[in-house]
Design a protein around this motif. Structure first.
Motif, mmCIF file in Angstrom:
data_model
loop_
_atom_site.group_PDB
_atom_site.id
_atom_site.type_symbol
_atom_site.label_atom_id
_atom_site.label_comp_id
_atom_site.label_asym_id
_atom_site.label_seq_id
_atom_site.Cartn_x
_atom_site.Cartn_y
_atom_site.Cartn_z
ATOM 1 N N PHE A 27 -11.245 -19.549 -38.616
ATOM 2 C CA PHE A 27 -9.791 -19.537 -38.487
ATOM 3 C C PHE A 27 -9.232 -20.630 -39.397
ATOM 4 O O PHE A 27 -9.973 -21.433 -39.953
ATOM 5 C CB PHE A 27 -9.362 -19.820 -37.032
ATOM 6 C CG PHE A 27 -9.636 -21.231 -36.577
ATOM 7 C CD1 PHE A 27 -8.660 -22.201 -36.650
ATOM 8 C CD2 PHE A 27 -10.879 -21.592 -36.068
ATOM 9 C CE1 PHE A 27 -8.898 -23.506 -36.233
ATOM 10 C CE2 PHE A 27 -11.142 -22.897 -35.654
ATOM 11 C CZ PHE A 27 -10.147 -23.849 -35.737
ATOM 12 N N GLY A 28 -7.894 -20.624 -39.548
ATOM 13 C CA GLY A 28 -7.252 -21.743 -40.221
ATOM 14 C C GLY A 28 -7.016 -21.590 -41.708
ATOM 15 O O GLY A 28 -6.524 -22.515 -42.350
ATOM 16 N N SER A 124 -7.273 -26.333 -22.459
ATOM 17 C CA SER A 124 -6.624 -25.969 -21.206
ATOM 18 C C SER A 124 -7.679 -25.700 -20.152
ATOM 19 O O SER A 124 -8.756 -25.199 -20.447
ATOM 20 C CB SER A 124 -5.752 -24.726 -21.408
ATOM 21 O OG SER A 124 -5.413 -24.158 -20.159
ATOM 22 N N GLU A 125 -7.369 -26.055 -18.929
ATOM 23 C CA GLU A 125 -8.237 -25.718 -17.807
ATOM 24 C C GLU A 125 -7.474 -24.883 -16.781
ATOM 25 O O GLU A 125 -7.885 -24.766 -15.638
ATOM 26 C CB GLU A 125 -8.757 -27.016 -17.149
ATOM 27 C CG GLU A 125 -9.579 -27.907 -18.068
ATOM 28 C CD GLU A 125 -10.848 -27.251 -18.550
ATOM 29 O OE1 GLU A 125 -11.359 -26.366 -17.818
ATOM 30 O OE2 GLU A 125 -11.332 -27.593 -19.636
ATOM 31 N N ASN A 126 -6.352 -24.326 -17.212
ATOM 32 C CA ASN A 126 -5.473 -23.610 -16.298
ATOM 33 C C ASN A 126 -5.052 -22.285 -16.923
ATOM 34 O O ASN A 126 -4.727 -22.225 -18.096
ATOM 35 C CB ASN A 126 -4.244 -24.484 -16.009
ATOM 36 C CG ASN A 126 -3.265 -23.824 -15.065
ATOM 37 O OD1 ASN A 126 -2.485 -22.962 -15.464
ATOM 38 N ND2 ASN A 126 -3.318 -24.231 -13.805
ATOM 39 N N SER A 127 -5.057 -21.222 -16.128
ATOM 40 C CA SER A 127 -4.765 -19.896 -16.671
ATOM 41 C C SER A 127 -3.332 -19.792 -17.198
ATOM 42 O O SER A 127 -3.083 -19.106 -18.197
ATOM 43 C CB SER A 127 -5.010 -18.824 -15.603
ATOM 44 O OG SER A 127 -4.178 -19.038 -14.473
ATOM 45 N N MET A 151 -4.324 -20.472 -30.386
ATOM 46 C CA MET A 151 -5.031 -19.374 -29.730
ATOM 47 C C MET A 151 -6.528 -19.640 -29.643
ATOM 48 O O MET A 151 -7.176 -19.268 -28.659
ATOM 49 C CB MET A 151 -4.743 -18.065 -30.469
ATOM 50 C CG MET A 151 -3.294 -17.615 -30.329
ATOM 51 S SD MET A 151 -2.928 -16.034 -31.136
ATOM 52 C CE MET A 151 -2.804 -16.553 -32.860
ATOM 53 N N VAL A 152 -7.089 -20.297 -30.651
ATOM 54 C CA VAL A 152 -8.516 -20.622 -30.634
ATOM 55 C C VAL A 152 -8.845 -21.525 -29.452
ATOM 56 O O VAL A 152 -9.912 -21.409 -28.836
ATOM 57 C CB VAL A 152 -8.931 -21.292 -31.963
ATOM 58 C CG1 VAL A 152 -10.341 -21.871 -31.861
ATOM 59 C CG2 VAL A 152 -8.871 -20.283 -33.097
ATOM 60 N N ALA A 153 -7.921 -22.425 -29.095
ATOM 61 C CA ALA A 153 -8.141 -23.326 -27.964
ATOM 62 C C ALA A 153 -8.396 -22.543 -26.680
ATOM 63 O O ALA A 153 -9.172 -22.969 -25.822
ATOM 64 C CB ALA A 153 -6.930 -24.246 -27.794
ATOM 65 N N HIS A 158 -13.106 -19.077 -23.176
ATOM 66 C CA HIS A 158 -13.437 -17.843 -22.465
ATOM 67 C C HIS A 158 -14.517 -16.999 -23.141
ATOM 68 O O HIS A 158 -15.003 -16.043 -22.535
ATOM 69 C CB HIS A 158 -12.179 -16.980 -22.314
ATOM 70 C CG HIS A 158 -11.144 -17.585 -21.419
ATOM 71 N ND1 HIS A 158 -11.175 -17.466 -20.045
ATOM 72 C CD2 HIS A 158 -10.055 -18.337 -21.700
ATOM 73 C CE1 HIS A 158 -10.139 -18.097 -19.521
ATOM 74 N NE2 HIS A 158 -9.439 -18.634 -20.492
ATOM 75 N N ILE A 159 -14.852 -17.328 -24.376
ATOM 76 C CA ILE A 159 -15.780 -16.479 -25.139
ATOM 77 C C ILE A 159 -17.014 -17.280 -25.534
ATOM 78 O O ILE A 159 -16.903 -18.444 -25.944
ATOM 79 C CB ILE A 159 -15.079 -15.922 -26.398
ATOM 80 C CG1 ILE A 159 -13.903 -15.027 -25.986
ATOM 81 C CG2 ILE A 159 -16.058 -15.117 -27.259
ATOM 82 C CD1 ILE A 159 -13.088 -14.526 -27.154
ATOM 83 N N ASP A 160 -18.176 -16.663 -25.433
ATOM 84 C CA ASP A 160 -19.421 -17.320 -25.854
ATOM 85 C C ASP A 160 -19.342 -17.717 -27.320
ATOM 86 O O ASP A 160 -18.782 -16.987 -28.149
ATOM 87 C CB ASP A 160 -20.615 -16.389 -25.647
ATOM 88 C CG ASP A 160 -20.908 -16.162 -24.172
ATOM 89 O OD1 ASP A 160 -20.468 -16.984 -23.342
ATOM 90 O OD2 ASP A 160 -21.569 -15.150 -23.855
ATOM 91 N N THR A 161 -19.934 -18.847 -27.645
ATOM 92 C CA THR A 161 -19.847 -19.400 -28.994
ATOM 93 C C THR A 161 -20.316 -18.413 -30.053
ATOM 94 O O THR A 161 -19.693 -18.279 -31.107
ATOM 95 C CB THR A 161 -20.688 -20.690 -29.095
ATOM 96 O OG1 THR A 161 -20.217 -21.634 -28.123
ATOM 97 C CG2 THR A 161 -20.547 -21.310 -30.483
ATOM 98 N N HIS A 162 -21.405 -17.678 -29.790
ATOM 99 C CA HIS A 162 -21.958 -16.785 -30.807
ATOM 100 C C HIS A 162 -21.068 -15.567 -31.071
ATOM 101 O O HIS A 162 -21.255 -14.859 -32.063
ATOM 102 C CB HIS A 162 -23.371 -16.346 -30.419
ATOM 103 C CG HIS A 162 -23.411 -15.356 -29.281
ATOM 104 N ND1 HIS A 162 -23.252 -15.734 -27.955
ATOM 105 C CD2 HIS A 162 -23.573 -14.009 -29.272
ATOM 106 C CE1 HIS A 162 -23.322 -14.667 -27.183
ATOM 107 N NE2 HIS A 162 -23.524 -13.600 -27.951
#
Length: 245
Positions: A27-28, A124-127, A151-153, A158-162
């Protein structure tokens, strides 16, 4: 646009850089490239379609063999929060004064640059905070294609690194497809010849970024600090020049 030979040289370097960042980080490319482009020509509607064409082309190449490594379930859930503000942002792009948009891009870039220099991350730790970041990132992406870090944050949590980079590439492909379709619908002039001419140049950065991806991931803090310092200088100068016009 008529550019001098020296300006074309710098444009070529910038597109090598955006190609490198896009595949190196996932990204970026726009966020780290637009401030430099605007120093040459401060017209977002000139640069964004070119960036969009490149993103569609290169993300297609990257994803052609990696569609199984995409988190389709989370992508579908997140699009409901991203697409509406993104579409609002696109219409703002074609209707708001150019100077306002340039100031907006430099201001967003300064925010990212400061975070990276200070080794701070948006998280973020909150939905509900997640949704706020997705909505804000969607709007920023609609106006300037620089909403990726917001959005990447959320996606990174929520998504696995790979699967993260490929999922992000699908997201960018969807958002840019909608954006380019809107440009065509609103009769925005698209510099197809310039975009195609710059693809071989951007390909240099694309291939280099693919090879450097793992290295950057393991040294992302140093990479971001250096980039943050550079962006802080460039965006500060660009913002100052724009405000004095």
């Amino acid at each position: 646009m008529e550019f001098t030979t020296l300006e074309w040289f710098f444009i070529a370097l910038i597109f090598v850089w955006t190609g490198f960042v896009r595949t190196g980080l996932g990204f970026g490319g726009a966020a780290l490239g637009l401030p430099f482009m605007l120093m040459i020509e401060d017209d977002l509607l000139y640069w964004l379609p070119i960036i969009g064409i490149h993103l569609l082309f290169f993300s297609s190449l990257t994803l052609s063999k990696a569609l199984k490594q995409v988190d389709w379930a989370y992508l579908k859930r997140s699009l409901g929060w991203i697409l509406p503000p993104m579409i609002v942002g696109v219409f703002g792009l074609v209707s708001l004064p150019t100077q306002w948009l340039v100031i907006f891009v430099y201001s967003i870039t300064l925010f990212y640059a400061a975070l990276w220099m200070l080794d701070k991350a948006i998280h973020s730790e909150n939905s509900w905070v997640d949704r706020g970041l997705l909505v804000t990132g969607g709007y920023v992406a609609g106006t300037s294609l620089t909403g990726a870090p917001l959005m990447v944050a959320v996606f990174a949590r929520h998504i696995d690194t790979h699967m993260l980079r490929n999922t992000l590439f699908v997201l960018w492909f969807i958002l840019v497809s909608i954006k380019m379709s809107t440009f065509v619908m609103l009769s925005v002039k698209i510099e197809w010849e310039t975009a195609l001419m710059l693809i071989p140049v951007a390909a240099i950065g694309h291939v280099t970024g693919l090879k450097a991806h793992e290295f950057i991931l393991h040294n992302s803090r140093v990479f971001k600090r250096v980039m943050g310092s550079m962006l802080l200088i460039v965006s500060s100068i660009g913002l100052g020049v724009t405000l004095l016009k």
